[in-house]
Design an enzyme around this catalytic site. Structure first.
Site, short mmCIF file in Angstrom:
data_model
loop_
_atom_site.label_atom_id
_atom_site.label_comp_id
_atom_site.label_asym_id
_atom_site.label_seq_id
_atom_site.Cartn_x
_atom_site.Cartn_y
_atom_site.Cartn_z
N ASP A 49 -7.88 -7.27 2.18
CA ASP A 49 -6.79 -7.67 3.16
C ASP A 49 -7.24 -7.13 4.53
O ASP A 49 -7.99 -5.95 4.67
CB ASP A 49 -5.50 -6.75 2.78
CG ASP A 49 -5.68 -5.14 3.01
OD1 ASP A 49 -5.02 -5.14 3.86
OD2 ASP A 49 -6.42 -4.71 2.13
N CYS A 68 -5.22 -26.95 14.95
CA CYS A 68 -6.40 -27.69 15.34
C CYS A 68 -5.96 -29.22 15.31
O CYS A 68 -6.63 -30.02 15.94
CB CYS A 68 -7.72 -27.49 14.54
SG CYS A 68 -8.21 -25.79 14.65
N GLN A 92 -11.93 7.05 -3.57
CA GLN A 92 -12.31 7.83 -2.46
C GLN A 92 -13.61 8.60 -2.65
O GLN A 92 -14.43 8.23 -3.57
CB GLN A 92 -11.29 8.94 -1.91
CG GLN A 92 -9.76 8.13 -1.55
CD GLN A 92 -10.14 7.11 -0.01
OE1 GLN A 92 -11.09 7.51 0.45
NE2 GLN A 92 -9.00 6.64 0.33
N HIS A 127 -3.87 -20.71 12.72
CA HIS A 127 -5.42 -21.13 12.55
C HIS A 127 -6.01 -20.03 11.71
O HIS A 127 -6.99 -20.19 10.97
CB HIS A 127 -5.93 -21.33 14.15
CG HIS A 127 -7.44 -21.59 14.02
ND1 HIS A 127 -8.06 -22.32 13.55
CD2 HIS A 127 -8.41 -20.55 13.96
CE1 HIS A 127 -9.51 -22.41 13.60
NE2 HIS A 127 -9.60 -20.94 13.89
N CYS A 162 -12.07 -27.69 11.46
CA CYS A 162 -10.67 -27.08 10.77
C CYS A 162 -9.76 -28.11 10.49
O CYS A 162 -9.41 -29.10 11.48
CB CYS A 162 -10.31 -25.95 11.68
SG CYS A 162 -8.71 -24.98 10.97
N GLY A 178 -11.10 4.30 1.96
CA GLY A 178 -11.95 4.88 2.98
C GLY A 178 -13.23 4.11 3.41
O GLY A 178 -14.22 4.58 3.82
N ASP A 182 -2.83 8.34 -1.69
CA ASP A 182 -4.30 8.61 -1.64
C ASP A 182 -4.39 9.60 -0.24
O ASP A 182 -3.82 9.36 0.83
CB ASP A 182 -5.21 7.78 -1.87
CG ASP A 182 -5.39 6.82 -0.83
OD1 ASP A 182 -4.32 6.46 -0.22
OD2 ASP A 182 -6.33 6.37 -0.39
N ASP A 240 0.85 -1.21 -0.03
CA ASP A 240 -0.12 -0.21 0.08
C ASP A 240 0.96 1.19 0.09
O ASP A 240 2.21 1.03 0.20
CB ASP A 240 -0.97 -0.08 1.24
CG ASP A 240 -0.30 -0.07 2.51
OD1 ASP A 240 1.04 0.19 2.57
OD2 ASP A 240 -0.92 -0.50 3.61
N SER A 241 0.42 2.54 -0.22
CA SER A 241 1.02 3.74 -0.46
C SER A 241 1.60 4.35 0.83
O SER A 241 2.40 5.01 0.73
CB SER A 241 0.25 4.63 -1.38
OG SER A 241 -0.77 4.95 -0.58
N GLY A 242 1.12 3.94 2.11
CA GLY A 242 1.27 4.59 3.39
C GLY A 242 0.21 5.73 3.49
O GLY A 242 0.38 6.37 4.50
N GLY A 243 -0.39 6.00 2.71
CA GLY A 243 -1.64 7.11 2.82
C GLY A 243 -2.05 6.95 4.38
O GLY A 243 -2.40 7.90 4.87
N PHE A 244 -2.91 5.74 4.20
CA PHE A 244 -3.72 5.42 5.38
C PHE A 244 -2.96 5.74 6.75
O PHE A 244 -3.30 6.44 7.73
CB PHE A 244 -4.23 4.12 5.44
CG PHE A 244 -4.95 3.79 6.52
CD1 PHE A 244 -6.39 4.30 6.77
CD2 PHE A 244 -4.74 2.89 7.84
CE1 PHE A 244 -7.05 3.97 8.11
CE2 PHE A 244 -5.36 2.85 8.71
CZ PHE A 244 -6.61 3.18 8.72
N CYS A 257 -6.46 -27.12 9.89
CA CYS A 257 -4.98 -26.59 10.21
C CYS A 257 -4.00 -27.12 11.00
O CYS A 257 -4.42 -28.14 12.00
CB CYS A 257 -5.18 -25.06 10.60
SG CYS A 257 -5.38 -24.77 12.39
#
Length: 378
Positions: free
Chosen positions: A267, A310, A190, A336, A305, A217, A147, A93-97, A307
């Site tokens: 994500d 489990c 946005q 898990h 599950c 956003g 952004d 990601d761009s780091g904007g958040f 995994c």
């Protein structure tokens, strides 16, 4: 071309779809959930363990890697893939958040954002051009335009100015991007919760003809029904032949609602953050392992599950690990939770292909404890 997208199948009962994203480091089956490896590591997990649970792509954070160890060091190491020993696709990601979350520690101008490091208080400046330079050095397969993540709630005037600036920055990002053969630049829609702003943002970004588009956003504190409303009208207008990415969403209900509306990628830090605090995603709903009821419970976290956690460990043992602050507890919980979401996405893809996605969704909601009679609503 750094990235290709094949639309393989569209559901006849809703807007869910199957696709393939082709990158220099492999093919990604969609819809897909991407574990977050903010600082060049998915917390507590080795790359081999991530592959064992069929992780197709991970996400890392431009802002954090810029501050430490520095993108110059990662470039010197041969890029992020070599630095962290991960040979499958990476999205950064761009780091904007993160920058805009700093509040009083940052100042936004048309040129970019000036901010203080959360590590040592030092001054820094990131512009759209700088964000692309950093991501070019990182060498990730998919990079995000810089952004301004509009907070919720927001006034119409603020959201409009923010959205228009995001569009101008996206244009500057495209002009600065000098590794188009190996890295695909996605734009970020946005406009807060205002339909006209969202649609205008999307139209302007489509005019830039980028390889993919993300919705930013959202999942920032707004009610679920508002997010779903935004998804309803925005996703439908997104290019059919390009990947659609919903940023920051990872709870099972939000994933189902996003996929129902045609989202391909999602994500979130939720599964790993929950794991570090003793929280588990299970087929019967969320489970808090520290609760006393698990003290003498020798059953697995989730009997359904498959995994590693489990198959090999009991609730009583894992509760003991958390009570003693043993690192293994967090590792087992992370394995898990990530397996749960990645396997859920696999089953979602199967259900879409077999044209029983909405029935699968209804059955999951009933077991998980979501109260709804309408499979397209939370």
């Amino acid at each position: 071309m750094a990235l290709g997208f094949k639309l393989l199948y569209e559901s006849k009962e809703c807007k869910a779809r199957l696709g393939e994203i082709i990158t220099p480091h492999g093919v990604i089956e969609t819809p897909i959930f991407m574990p977050v490896g903010t600082k060049a590591t998915v917390k507590t997990m080795t790359p081999e363990e991530l592959k064992d649970i069929n992780t197709q792509i991970i996400l890392s954070n431009t802002y954090h890697l810029y501050l430490r160890p520095g993108h110059d060091i990662i470039r010197e190491a041969g890029g992020l893939h070599k630095f962290m020993n991960w040979d499958r696709p990476i999205l950064t990601d761009s780091g904007g958040f993160q920058v805009f979350s700093l509040g009083n520690l940052r100042k936004i101008t048309e040129e970019g954002v000036r901010f203080k490091s959360y590590i040592d208080g030092s001054d820094h400046f990131i512009s759209p051009e700088k964000a692309i330079e950093i991501q070019n050095d990182l060498g990730s397969d998919i990079i995000m335009a810089f952004d301004e993540c509009t907070p919720y709630p927001s006034t119409y005037e603020y959201a409009k100015n923010s959205m228009e600036r995001t569009t101008r920055w996206a244009q500057r990002c495209k002009e600065a991007h000098n590794n188009t053969d190996n890295q695909a630049l996605f734009g970020i829609v946005q406009g807060s919760m205002f339909k006209d702003l969202r649609m205008e943002s999307l139209k302007q970004l489509i005019d830039l003809d980028l390889p993919g588009y993300a919705l930013g956003g959202l999942s920032v504190g707004e009610p679920a029904e508002i997010m779903n409303d935004v998804l309803d009208y925005t996703v439908e207008a997104m290019p059919r032949n390009k990947p659609r990415y919903l940023m920051g969403v990872g709870s099972p209900d939000y994933i189902f609602e996003a996929v129902t509306r045609g989202i391909d990628m999602a994500d979130c830090v939720l599964p790993t953050r929950m794991a570090r605090n003793g929280g588990f995603l299970t087929s019967q709903g969320r489970l808090t392992i520290k609760n006393a009821v698990h003290r003498n419970d020798f059953s697995p976290i989730d009997p359904e599950c498959g995994c590693y956690t489990c198959k090999n460990y009991s609730r009583a043992y894992i509760r003991h690990l958390f009570n003693e602050n043993e690192i293994l507890g967090g590792r087992l919980a992370t394995i898990h939770n990530l397996f749960f979401l990645i396997n859920l996405m696999k089953n979602i893809r199967i259900a879409i292909r077999e044209e029983n996605f909405l029935q699968f969704k209804r059955e999951f909601y009933k077991k998980y404890g979501y109260l709804t009679d309408n499979p397209t609503e939370v």
